[in-house]
Enzyme design. Sequence first.
Site, PDB file in Angstrom:
ATOM      1  N   ASP A 160      47.131  -0.639  73.988  1.00  0.00           N
ATOM      2  CA  ASP A 160      47.446  -0.423  75.396  1.00  0.00           C
ATOM      3  C   ASP A 160      46.630  -1.349  76.293  1.00  0.00           C
ATOM      4  O   ASP A 160      47.147  -1.853  77.286  1.00  0.00           O
ATOM      5  CB  ASP A 160      47.207   1.047  75.779  1.00  0.00           C
ATOM      6  CG  ASP A 160      48.401   1.907  75.380  1.00  0.00           C
ATOM      7  OD1 ASP A 160      49.542   1.464  75.617  1.00  0.00           O
ATOM      8  OD2 ASP A 160      48.195   2.990  74.824  1.00  0.00           O
ATOM      9  N   HIS A 218      62.182   4.784  57.912  1.00  0.00           N
ATOM     10  CA  HIS A 218      61.453   5.516  56.878  1.00  0.00           C
ATOM     11  C   HIS A 218      61.301   4.693  55.617  1.00  0.00           C
ATOM     12  O   HIS A 218      60.288   4.758  54.938  1.00  0.00           O
ATOM     13  CB  HIS A 218      62.165   6.825  56.559  1.00  0.00           C
ATOM     14  CG  HIS A 218      61.922   7.852  57.599  1.00  0.00           C
ATOM     15  ND1 HIS A 218      60.747   8.534  57.689  1.00  0.00           N
ATOM     16  CD2 HIS A 218      62.682   8.282  58.612  1.00  0.00           C
ATOM     17  CE1 HIS A 218      60.805   9.349  58.706  1.00  0.00           C
ATOM     18  NE2 HIS A 218      61.977   9.213  59.299  1.00  0.00           N
ATOM     19  N   GLU A 233      41.452   2.020  77.297  1.00  0.00           N
ATOM     20  CA  GLU A 233      42.708   1.327  77.006  1.00  0.00           C
ATOM     21  C   GLU A 233      43.449   0.929  78.277  1.00  0.00           C
ATOM     22  O   GLU A 233      44.615   0.579  78.242  1.00  0.00           O
ATOM     23  CB  GLU A 233      43.586   2.144  76.056  1.00  0.00           C
ATOM     24  CG  GLU A 233      43.804   3.580  76.453  1.00  0.00           C
ATOM     25  CD  GLU A 233      44.634   4.352  75.424  1.00  0.00           C
ATOM     26  OE1 GLU A 233      45.195   3.762  74.506  1.00  0.00           O
ATOM     27  OE2 GLU A 233      44.720   5.583  75.592  1.00  0.00           O
TER      28      GLU A 233
END
Length: 543
Positions: A451, A186, A427
């Site tokens: 991908d 984060h 993809e």
Amino acid sequence: MEIYYGKSVYKGTAVGKIHLLSEPSEEVTRYSINDPEAEIRRFRTARDEAERQIGELYEESVSEVGQANAAIFEIHGMMLGDDDYISAVEELIRTQSVNAEYAVLMTGNDFAQRFLEMDDEYMNARSADVKDISSRVIRILLGRTADDPDEPSVILADDLAPSRTVRMDKSKVLAFVTVHGSSNSHTAILARTMNIPSIIGCKIELTPDLHGREAVVDARTGKLMIDPDSDTVEKARRQILEEKESRQALEELRGKPTVTADGRRIKLYANIGSESELASVSQNDAEGIGLFRSEFIYLSRTDLPTEEEQFRIYRTVAEKMAGKPVIIRTLDIGADKQVDYLNIGSEENPAMGFRAIRICLSRPEIFRTQLRAIFRAGAYGNISVMYPMITSLDEVHRIREIVDSVKAELVDEGIEYADIPQGIMIETPAAALMSDVLAREVDFFSIGTNDLTQYTLAADRQNAQVESFCDPHHPAVLRLIAETAKNAHNAGIWCGICGELGADTELTETFMRMGIDELSVAPSAVLPVRKAVLGSGGGGEAQ
Ligand code: PEP
Ligand code: MG
């Protein structure tokens, strides 16, 4: 001059004095107490105060970095109120007659270790959070305030808790350098949101003498230089100036259309994962949303989102974009994005496993709920829908059957919806190779290069060991992209790129020559990509 290396999480250069952030835990000593019940009351008062502070932090950070990034403080609030955590601290005070600071430190360390040992990246990241809340309670118990810098400084720390990052006066932060942390933590995300040059994983031993020493941070190459020579400082200052100038030059592109040198208009959109990122879409002047990763709605919860919950989100996004295009990708769960409540179970090879459209087609009730929400929201703005991980024509036909039946159901129920455009993600190599056939069945293509690269080159995008094989510049990947764009145009539909490669300005010229019609990139990449498109020769056929 001493040089240390780490990993850049937000590029940029800084020159300034080091401000070493110390942890209150370093000041904790263990001592015996006579009245455990009084000590427990001391702990409870400090815990209550910590809870109040976190509530305030949440409010502040929602306005500063958006609700999704601020959500971390909700997690902190929950951890502080966790019965196991509270009873572990109180038990230690009661059974060992130790001071509250020590009990909180030990409990925090113990919980952090347990999170680290879990076989789940998300839970591992919670380790820093439980340490963060414990530090806050300790700081309150010790009567200490945070030792934030009072002049613009290079912040050096072992790890940075999100609460520290968000609360710091940004005008006093030139750069962040941490010994630990991961690029998807984060804190790294917050640093990127706040545009502060940052390095993580910097191999340096933190000793008190570092505080106040001069440093140069080159977060383009991940280098921290301490006691730099005058040449290094001068070079860094020139670099800072150039960075500022190029930021200003980019500012001038705000509001300008994205056209190639030979006059072809390109759609330049942004990728988002939640409603709260809309602010950065408009701040960076994106012309629309080319990829709304809807699975993040599913990932942030413990059960399936209802139709109404999803409808509200999609409608809000469409309305806030005020007529600009919003392309919602249907649920792309699986592989690295797992939710327990779908009970997918563990797979030997999840990237090639049960994911995305495969789940949706085999669990149509989940798919139908999402489609109803998307098509209904279509009546409130310029929404399109696209389907991930397509490998065959049959899947497209099965999707169409479900969509037709969902639309018929909405008509029967008298519920308003719009007949929105439907596209597919290209993809997989199979989809790229079949793109001539697939193009006749859909309204647009969006190439998922992340991908597409991993499947074409048989190199797992999550596996650092094969990172050098997962090269999206590989001619095989570029050929598939070119072929897909050509087949899209032959069938009269447009073709975009929404994978990370779309933001790679080294390839913008190539993409323009291939005739790519749309680029959807991280919001912060919109203006740099616009600059690259403006300078590119173009040459592709328009759609
Ligand atoms: C991609 O694969 O390029 C893509 C945009 O989808 P994701 O990164 O979410 O898998
Ligand atoms: Mg993908």
